[in-house]
Design a protein around this motif. Structure first.
Motif, PDB file in Angstrom:
ATOM      1  N   UNK A 692       0.986  -1.167  -0.167  1.00 27.44           N
ATOM      2  CA  UNK A 692       0.029   0.149  -0.075  1.00 27.44           C
ATOM      3  C   UNK A 692       0.873   1.316  -0.070  1.00 27.44           C
ATOM      4  N   UNK A 693       1.891   1.361   0.614  1.00 31.33           N
ATOM      5  CA  UNK A 693       2.832   2.531   0.930  1.00 31.33           C
ATOM      6  C   UNK A 693       3.423   2.661  -0.301  1.00 31.33           C
ATOM      7  N   UNK A 698       3.850   6.937  -5.544  1.00 34.59           N
ATOM      8  CA  UNK A 698       3.436   7.165  -7.144  1.00 34.59           C
ATOM      9  C   UNK A 698       2.722   8.340  -7.012  1.00 34.59           C
ATOM     10  N   UNK A 699       2.015   8.803  -5.975  1.00 32.12           N
ATOM     11  CA  UNK A 699       0.947   9.694  -6.246  1.00 32.12           C
ATOM     12  C   UNK A 699       1.752  11.085  -5.879  1.00 32.12           C
ATOM     13  N   UNK A 706       7.961  14.429   4.781  1.00 34.19           N
ATOM     14  CA  UNK A 706       6.703  15.033   4.102  1.00 34.19           C
ATOM     15  C   UNK A 706       6.109  13.755   3.280  1.00 34.19           C
ATOM     16  N   UNK A 707       6.935  13.204   2.746  1.00 34.70           N
ATOM     17  CA  UNK A 707       6.292  11.951   1.804  1.00 34.70           C
ATOM     18  C   UNK A 707       5.820  10.946   2.909  1.00 34.70           C
ATOM     19  N   UNK A 708       6.627  10.629   4.107  1.00 35.02           N
ATOM     20  CA  UNK A 708       6.250   9.660   5.287  1.00 35.02           C
ATOM     21  C   UNK A 708       4.643  10.224   5.656  1.00 35.02           C
ATOM     22  N   UNK A 714      -2.903   9.085   4.205  1.00 36.98           N
ATOM     23  CA  UNK A 714      -3.651   8.379   3.262  1.00 36.98           C
ATOM     24  C   UNK A 714      -4.032   7.045   3.905  1.00 36.98           C
ATOM     25  N   UNK A 715      -3.121   6.398   4.383  1.00 33.02           N
ATOM     26  CA  UNK A 715      -3.420   4.968   4.891  1.00 33.02           C
ATOM     27  C   UNK A 715      -4.483   4.855   6.067  1.00 33.02           C
ATOM     28  N   UNK A 716      -4.128   6.079   6.886  1.00 35.71           N
ATOM     29  CA  UNK A 716      -5.420   6.534   7.621  1.00 35.71           C
ATOM     30  C   UNK A 716      -6.664   6.353   7.224  1.00 35.71           C
ATOM     31  N   UNK A 717      -6.894   7.324   6.105  1.00 41.30           N
ATOM     32  CA  UNK A 717      -8.080   7.521   5.549  1.00 41.30           C
ATOM     33  C   UNK A 717      -8.608   6.158   4.802  1.00 41.30           C
ATOM     34  N   UNK A 718      -7.625   5.167   4.447  1.00 39.38           N
ATOM     35  CA  UNK A 718      -7.992   4.027   3.835  1.00 39.38           C
ATOM     36  C   UNK A 718      -8.434   3.083   4.711  1.00 39.38           C
ATOM     37  N   UNK A 719      -8.142   3.379   6.219  1.00 40.07           N
ATOM     38  CA  UNK A 719      -8.710   2.621   7.048  1.00 40.07           C
ATOM     39  C   UNK A 719     -10.014   2.703   7.285  1.00 40.07           C
ATOM     40  N   UNK A 720     -10.728   4.290   7.192  1.00 39.52           N
ATOM     41  CA  UNK A 720     -11.808   4.635   7.346  1.00 39.52           C
ATOM     42  C   UNK A 720     -12.664   4.008   6.176  1.00 39.52           C
ATOM     43  N   UNK A 721     -11.970   3.985   5.040  1.00 38.94           N
ATOM     44  CA  UNK A 721     -12.783   3.513   3.881  1.00 38.94           C
ATOM     45  C   UNK A 721     -13.175   2.205   4.043  1.00 38.94           C
ATOM     46  N   UNK A 722     -12.200   1.365   4.403  1.00 39.42           N
ATOM     47  CA  UNK A 722     -12.459  -0.147   4.747  1.00 39.42           C
ATOM     48  C   UNK A 722     -13.453  -0.473   5.539  1.00 39.42           C
ATOM     49  N   UNK A 723     -13.483   0.527   6.628  1.00 38.15           N
ATOM     50  CA  UNK A 723     -14.547   0.397   7.755  1.00 38.15           C
ATOM     51  C   UNK A 723     -16.046   0.570   7.287  1.00 38.15           C
TER      52      UNK A 723
END
Length: 878
Positions: A692-693, A698-699, A706-708, A714-723
């Motif tokens: 995922x990272x 690539x985005x 800043x990249x980290x 984005x990974x945290x936002x994806x956690x909400x999406x999956x929920x």
């Protein structure tokens, strides 16, 4: 008609120590001493005859004592062996009659006079009471509520008299009109008392049956603790008693009333306050049946009673008293009266839990204290508090808790507590939150740790209190509830703020897994003008989603407290308000700067404790900072370790206000969504993180920290999406990633590809000085032909320092040596060695900088620098 073979099979194990008569013509024939008179010979007998009947009696007493009495002496009830097809004569048939007629579960309609069944209740069980000879005298019928009605109790008990094995209507005779009130299992209890067996007095018939089935002598009271009869005393006089109630407040009160009621009439009295591993038994209102059904056995029970339960009639032991002089007391000479009692404490102890702290070798414990006004207090501390009276009183830490003993008494109390009050042994962690425990990801709280199915394990706890109590009983949201707040969650502020905040909430929940993979979690800084809504966002969105309310004011927290708080939890955020660097002294700003850097990098600090031991404290906690000002001196190191959102009043409009009001109104739904996010965070596989990272890289065209930051959120936002996807609700993570990237570009990189270095900050100061008319002709020369800039450090560096001092400029300045070292390592230096260059008609050892790169920084004043001659009178002297 009796099932004699069945009856004798039950009797045989009780006859193994009796004399067997082999010369008898009966199938089986046993003799033993009669219990109803003084007899030197085995005059009593019981036999299974060849024709199938059973005879019993006594050659001395005669026929007045027959089978019923003999069975009662052996702890059996004749009714248990009556064949089932005899009409209303066996217990089974009586139960069938109760079911068929809803005995006691009917009410008479006042208008029609018709008896109506209460269909909200269903028959659950029937408990039969006998006299000392085993003859049925009454029945207690239990009905359970099946249709939940607000004003109806969950259980209903009905008592009826039994005459000649028939149930008598309450209109004819009630139980309280019986000539004698019997305890449950009366015949067997009388026999057990005569034989010196221990009698288990439990709170209800169900538990009594459980213990009887497991081979113990057990009883209970039909009327409960509220109304006891002297008949109960007479039936238990001289008994060795074990009091065992339900393990809750009412159960404890029941036991206490039974204790006071029977204390003077029994020989011994043990009180069971707890059972081993009771905390692992599922359910809330627990009893001994629940405990045995959970896999324990009666040997564990009896071992615990006689090894770890206190005989409350033993006056040579410390005792608890709850009526005469509330607290723990001792008898000075073995006699229990007011003259010989000495009160040691004005409180009682409901339990001691042993705590094995993972991060220290010292043994800790938790004491559960109950005060006279029935308050329950918990105190945790080191076992060493029992070594000193003053330390123990400090440990109690309350003006209304008193200990009156000496050091010798304190040692006695320690021994007494850990023998008779020991409950559970738990493993305690100094760091809570989502973390790896024995190969399994669990959320560790002060109430216990739980997995993704929210099954709690109280054997693993967080040592400190964490204000996380409400989470345990919280339900997961419904789809309708998520839809109710979905639009508001995405519109409470401008999109860059919304997605950054939501992404950071998800990232905080992943922080424990980030640490396992050595991924650093950025801070979230919420800066902006007063009244813009910083606190509104934190208190009404971040905190409800995290199910955590605590917040610290910057001015109230010491440096050590910052360090300690940041090491307490891997998931719940350390929220710091009132960050105002212009109000702080330089020392505090430097301490805060160091703290924020170390908290990001998880750098440990070594501290000493009061036991002269060194301990390592590692900051691992997510940090959220709020304030009206940005970081002190716009420190690059802090900016690149954070994601910063700026909140302004201009961001408020009718739409954002409606969204905020809706979220405040539905805070409970946000709490539930937060629990859903925890479930997803526990379940997510860290093996999928790398893929995922890598896709996130690539985005954007970011580098390093800043990249980290971008990937984390984005990974945290994806956690909400999956929920949300579990409910068929989609969240556009790609769109959210664009807003998160824009926020980083605008507020962290300041429209650059990477954050400014300290050297670049120094260059910007130079550019600012030139624009303000400060003369730098002796330290700066621009060569446009060679596309370079020469600077002479002995002039330039003091000029910058003086500029900052004279104009009270809040800016960080490197030391001279650090400036030179970082300059040599930067891309701006064309030649690492100094060179002799003529500046303002004097040859000086100068450094050569790349003019084009300085131009890319937007330093127009440096790049266009042309010193004005002094004779023109236009140069402002420095």
């Amino acid at each position: 008609m009796f099932d004699y073979d069945k009856m004798f099979d039950a009797i045989l194990p009780l006859l193994q120590d009796k004399k067997k008569n082999f010369n008898s013509k009966d199938k089986e024939n046993y003799s033993f001493k009669c219990t109803h008179h003084q007899d030197k010979t085995a005059s009593a007998y019981i036999a299974l005859k060849s024709d199938g009947g059973i005879v019993a009696g006594c050659r001395t007493c005669g026929s007045s004592y027959g089978l019923n009495t003999m069975l009662a002496d052996l702890g059996l009830n004749k009714m248990d062996f009556i064949e089932k097809d005899e009409t209303y004569y066996s217990k089974e048939n009586l139960i069938a009659y109760i079911r068929e007629n809803n005995v006691g579960n009917v009410t008479k309609d006042e208008n029609t006079g018709v008896w109506v069944v209460d269909k909200d209740y269903k028959f659950d069980n029937a408990y039969f009471y006998t006299d000392e000879r085993g003859t049925l005298v009454s029945v207690k019928i239990k009905y359970k509520l099946i249709n939940h009605v607000a004003d109806k109790k969950p259980k209903r008990f009905i008592q009826r008299v039994i005459r000649e094995n028939k149930i008598i209507a309450a209109s004819t005779e009630t139980v309280d009109q019986l000539p004698k009130q019997y305890i449950y299992n009366a015949a067997a209890v009388q026999n057990a008392i005569r034989k010196g067996y221990y009698i288990y007095l439990v709170e209800g018939e169900k538990d009594a049956d459980t213990l009887i089935y497991n081979g113990l002598a057990a009883t209970s009271f039909a009327t409960g603790a509220g109304s006891m009869f002297d008949d109960y005393k007479s039936q238990l006089r001289g008994a060795k008693l074990v009091l065992l109630g339900d393990f809750d407040g009412p159960g404890r009160n029941h036991v206490e009333k039974c204790r006071n009621f029977l204390f003077d009439d029994v020989e011994k009295m043990y009180i069971v306050e707890y059972l081993p591993e009771l905390s692992k038994v599922p359910g809330s209102k627990l009893d001994v049946t629940d405990w045995l059904n959970a896999g324990h056995n009666v040997k564990e029970l009896t071992d615990y009673v006689f090894d770890s339960c206190l005989d409350v009639k033993n006056t040579y032991k410390l005792q608890e008293h709850k009526d005469f002089s509330y607290g723990i007391w001792k008898c000075t000479d073995g006699k229990e009266d007011a003259k010989n009692k000495k009160q040691l404490t004005n409180f009682v102890i409901d339990g001691i839990n042993i705590i094995n702290r993972v991060d220290t070798e010292e043994e800790y414990f938790e004491m559960i204290i109950r005060t006279q006004d029935n308050r329950t207090l918990k105190r945790r501390g080191s076992i060493l508090v029992f070594n000193d009276v003053r330390k123990f009183r400090d440990f109690l830490n309350s003006s209304d808790l008193v200990f009156r003993g000496s050091i010798d008494v304190l040692i006695d109390l320690k021994e007494w507590c850990f023998k008779y009050k020991k409950r559970d042994t738990t493993t305690a962690y100094d760091v809570g939150g989502i973390r790896l425990i024995n190969g399994e990801w669990r959320f560790v709280t002060s109430l216990g740790s739980f997995d993704n199915n929210f099954i709690y394990d109280q054997a693993n706890i967080y040592y400190e209190d964490d204000d996380f109590e409400k989470f345990k009983d919280l339900e997961l949201p419904t789809k309708e509830e998520i839809i109710e707040v979905y639009d508001s969650l995405l519109s409470f502020n401008k999109s860059e703020v919304v997605y950054t905040v939501l992404g950071h909430v998800g990232a905080m929940l992943l922080n424990g897994k980030y640490e396992e993979l050595d991924i650093k979690l950025n801070h979230l800084a919420v800066f902006g003008e007063a009244g813009a809504g910083k606190n509104t966002i934190v208190e009404n969105i971040i905190q409800p989603l995290m199910n955590f309310d605590n917040m610290a004011m910057m001015k109230d927290v010491t440096n050590f407290a910052f360090l300690r708080e940041s090491s307490r939890n891997k998931t719940l955020p350390f929220i710091i308000d009132e960050y105002k660097p212009s109000y702080f002294q330089e020392k505090k700003n430097q301490e805060l700067s160091n703290f924020f850097r170390n908290a990001y990098d998880r750098n440990s600090s070594i501290r000493g404790n009061r036991n002269l031991q060194t301990i390592k404290i590692t900051p691992v906690r997510p940090i959220v900072i709020m304030g009206e000002e940005g970081y002190w001196q716009d420190e690059t190191a802090l900016m690149e370790r954070s994601d910063i959102v700026y909140i302004s009043r201009a961001n408020k409009d009718d739409g954002t206000l409606v969204a905020i009001r809706n979220l405040i109104k539905h805070k409970k739904i946000l709490n539930k969504i937060g629990k859903l996010l925890v479930k997803e965070a526990l379940e997510i596989d860290i093996n999928s993180f790398e893929k995922f990272r890598n896709s996130c890289i690539k985005l954007v065209d970011f580098k390093d920290r800043p990249l980290n930051t971008f990937i984390n959120e984005v990974q945290g936002l994806n956690l909400i999406r999956k929920s949300f996807k579990r409910y068929g609700i989609e969240l556009d993570v790609k769109l959210g990633a664009e807003y998160i990237a824009n926020n980083i570009i605008n507020n962290i990189l300041q429209n650059r590809r990477e954050t400014k270095s300290q050297v670049e900050n120094m260059f910007e100061l130079l550019d600012e000085m030139i624009s303000n008319g400060f003369g730098l002709k002796d330290g700066l020369r621009v060569d446009k032909d060679d596309e370079c800039v020469y600077i002479y450090i002995p002039i330039i560096y003091p000029a910058i320092k003086k500029y900052i001092r004279d104009f009270n400029r809040e800016a960080g300045v490197l030391s001279k040596n650090d400036f030179i070292k970082q300059l040599k390592g930067s891309k701006y230096l064309l030649d690492k060695s100094v060179m002799n260059i003529r500046i303002n008609n004097k040859v000086k050892k100068s450094y050569k900088l790349d003019l084009n790169l300085l131009d890319d920084l937007g330093l127009d004043n440096i790049c266009m620098f042309e010193p004005v001659s002094e004779e023109n009178g236009e140069q402002i002297p420095f």
